[in-house]
Design a protein around this motif. Structure first.
Motif, PDB file in Angstrom:
ATOM      1  N   PHE A  43       1.562   6.938  -6.904  1.00 61.73           N
ATOM      2  CA  PHE A  43       0.541   7.874  -7.358  1.00 61.73           C
ATOM      3  C   PHE A  43       0.775   9.292  -6.844  1.00 61.73           C
ATOM      4  O   PHE A  43       0.319  10.253  -7.458  1.00 61.73           O
ATOM      5  CB  PHE A  43      -0.857   7.397  -6.943  1.00 61.73           C
ATOM      6  CG  PHE A  43      -1.383   6.333  -7.852  1.00 61.73           C
ATOM      7  CD1 PHE A  43      -1.781   6.624  -9.134  1.00 61.73           C
ATOM      8  CD2 PHE A  43      -1.457   5.022  -7.423  1.00 61.73           C
ATOM      9  CE1 PHE A  43      -2.254   5.640  -9.982  1.00 61.73           C
ATOM     10  CE2 PHE A  43      -1.931   4.018  -8.251  1.00 61.73           C
ATOM     11  CZ  PHE A  43      -2.327   4.339  -9.544  1.00 61.73           C
ATOM     12  N   VAL A  44       1.478   9.455  -5.735  1.00 58.47           N
ATOM     13  CA  VAL A  44       1.689  10.791  -5.178  1.00 58.47           C
ATOM     14  C   VAL A  44       2.962  11.441  -5.715  1.00 58.47           C
ATOM     15  O   VAL A  44       2.979  12.645  -5.954  1.00 58.47           O
ATOM     16  CB  VAL A  44       1.724  10.724  -3.633  1.00 58.47           C
ATOM     17  CG1 VAL A  44       2.180  12.026  -3.022  1.00 58.47           C
ATOM     18  CG2 VAL A  44       0.363  10.350  -3.105  1.00 58.47           C
ATOM     19  N   MET A  45       4.019  10.660  -5.929  1.00 60.07           N
ATOM     20  CA  MET A  45       5.295  11.265  -6.303  1.00 60.07           C
ATOM     21  C   MET A  45       5.786  10.881  -7.691  1.00 60.07           C
ATOM     22  O   MET A  45       6.048  11.747  -8.519  1.00 60.07           O
ATOM     23  CB  MET A  45       6.363  10.884  -5.271  1.00 60.07           C
ATOM     24  CG  MET A  45       6.154  11.530  -3.927  1.00 60.07           C
ATOM     25  SD  MET A  45       7.362  11.024  -2.710  1.00 60.07           S
ATOM     26  CE  MET A  45       8.877  11.538  -3.451  1.00 60.07           C
ATOM     27  N   TRP A  46       5.966   9.617  -7.942  1.00 60.65           N
ATOM     28  CA  TRP A  46       6.629   9.190  -9.175  1.00 60.65           C
ATOM     29  C   TRP A  46       5.825   9.505 -10.423  1.00 60.65           C
ATOM     30  O   TRP A  46       6.358  10.026 -11.395  1.00 60.65           O
ATOM     31  CB  TRP A  46       6.932   7.694  -9.126  1.00 60.65           C
ATOM     32  CG  TRP A  46       7.958   7.341  -8.108  1.00 60.65           C
ATOM     33  CD1 TRP A  46       9.075   8.047  -7.802  1.00 60.65           C
ATOM     34  CD2 TRP A  46       7.958   6.211  -7.254  1.00 60.65           C
ATOM     35  NE1 TRP A  46       9.775   7.434  -6.812  1.00 60.65           N
ATOM     36  CE2 TRP A  46       9.109   6.283  -6.440  1.00 60.65           C
ATOM     37  CE3 TRP A  46       7.111   5.144  -7.076  1.00 60.65           C
ATOM     38  CZ2 TRP A  46       9.423   5.348  -5.506  1.00 60.65           C
ATOM     39  CZ3 TRP A  46       7.430   4.204  -6.125  1.00 60.65           C
ATOM     40  CH2 TRP A  46       8.573   4.299  -5.362  1.00 60.65           C
ATOM     41  N   ARG A  47       4.564   9.190 -10.428  1.00 64.78           N
ATOM     42  CA  ARG A  47       3.743   9.378 -11.621  1.00 64.78           C
ATOM     43  C   ARG A  47       3.619  10.847 -12.005  1.00 64.78           C
ATOM     44  O   ARG A  47       3.846  11.193 -13.173  1.00 64.78           O
ATOM     45  CB  ARG A  47       2.366   8.738 -11.400  1.00 64.78           C
ATOM     46  CG  ARG A  47       1.503   8.748 -12.624  1.00 64.78           C
ATOM     47  CD  ARG A  47       0.262   7.892 -12.399  1.00 64.78           C
ATOM     48  NE  ARG A  47      -0.607   7.973 -13.521  1.00 64.78           N
ATOM     49  CZ  ARG A  47      -1.820   8.510 -13.486  1.00 64.78           C
ATOM     50  NH1 ARG A  47      -2.282   8.989 -12.349  1.00 64.78           N
ATOM     51  NH2 ARG A  47      -2.559   8.559 -14.558  1.00 64.78           N
ATOM     52  N   PRO A  48       3.258  11.754 -11.087  1.00 60.68           N
ATOM     53  CA  PRO A  48       3.163  13.158 -11.486  1.00 60.68           C
ATOM     54  C   PRO A  48       4.498  13.748 -11.944  1.00 60.68           C
ATOM     55  O   PRO A  48       4.537  14.539 -12.887  1.00 60.68           O
ATOM     56  CB  PRO A  48       2.678  13.866 -10.221  1.00 60.68           C
ATOM     57  CG  PRO A  48       2.022  12.821  -9.415  1.00 60.68           C
ATOM     58  CD  PRO A  48       2.752  11.558  -9.726  1.00 60.68           C
ATOM     59  N   VAL A  72       0.833  -1.203   0.000  1.00 59.47           N
ATOM     60  CA  VAL A  72       0.000   0.000   0.000  1.00 59.47           C
ATOM     61  C   VAL A  72       0.867   1.252   0.000  1.00 59.47           C
ATOM     62  O   VAL A  72       0.595   2.213  -0.719  1.00 59.47           O
ATOM     63  CB  VAL A  72      -0.968  -0.005   1.208  1.00 59.47           C
ATOM     64  CG1 VAL A  72      -1.630   1.332   1.400  1.00 59.47           C
ATOM     65  CG2 VAL A  72      -2.010  -1.097   1.036  1.00 59.47           C
ATOM     66  N   PHE A  73       1.962   1.237   0.761  1.00 61.46           N
ATOM     67  CA  PHE A  73       2.872   2.376   0.807  1.00 61.46           C
ATOM     68  C   PHE A  73       3.518   2.624  -0.554  1.00 61.46           C
ATOM     69  O   PHE A  73       3.610   3.765  -1.003  1.00 61.46           O
ATOM     70  CB  PHE A  73       3.945   2.141   1.876  1.00 61.46           C
ATOM     71  CG  PHE A  73       4.944   3.243   1.977  1.00 61.46           C
ATOM     72  CD1 PHE A  73       4.596   4.456   2.542  1.00 61.46           C
ATOM     73  CD2 PHE A  73       6.232   3.064   1.498  1.00 61.46           C
ATOM     74  CE1 PHE A  73       5.521   5.478   2.632  1.00 61.46           C
ATOM     75  CE2 PHE A  73       7.161   4.079   1.589  1.00 61.46           C
ATOM     76  CZ  PHE A  73       6.805   5.293   2.157  1.00 61.46           C
TER      77      PHE A  73
END
Length: 121
Positions: A48-53, A41-42
């Motif tokens: 989704f919070v850091m790598w993708r954007p 989950v982490f």
């Protein structure tokens, strides 16, 4: 000596051994699975919070830099607005005013402006 002992007892409390025999604890079978689930989950959350954007922004910036052409109006990371006079592999020549041109690194371009933006300022 007595004062020193009292101060040490406040700072470092005395430890007493547990005299009662501890019952045998049942082995935890779900402990490993719950840790694995939390780790998964982490990792998904971090994706989704850091790598993708961040990779999405980097891709947009690469597309912006590859699409630069002569005559485009751009703004640099330093806040300089100019019209592109010449494009090379790593540098662009920005025309700031009549007979005023500067060379900047291509990677310092932050965004392309709509045509006519410089004249309207």
């Amino acid at each position: 000596m007595n004062i020193l002992t009292n101060i040490l007892n406040i700072v470092i409390p005395a430890a007493y051994a547990d005299t009662a025999a501890a019952p045998a604890a049942a082995p935890q079978t779900a402990g490993g699975m719950s840790m694995m689930l939390m780790l998964t989950v982490f990792i998904v959350f971090m994706y989704f919070v850091m790598w993708r954007p961040q990779s999405k922004r980097a891709k947009e910036h690469r597309n912006l830099l590859s699409g630069l052409a002569k005559g485009d109006e751009v703004i640099t990371a330093g806040g300089i607005l100019g019209r592109i006079a010449k494009v090379t592999d790593n540098y662009i020549l920005l025309s700031l005013a009549d007979n005023v041109e500067i060379a900047v690194q291509k990677s310092s371009v932050v965004s392309a402006l709509p045509k006519g933006t410089i004249k309207s300022i």
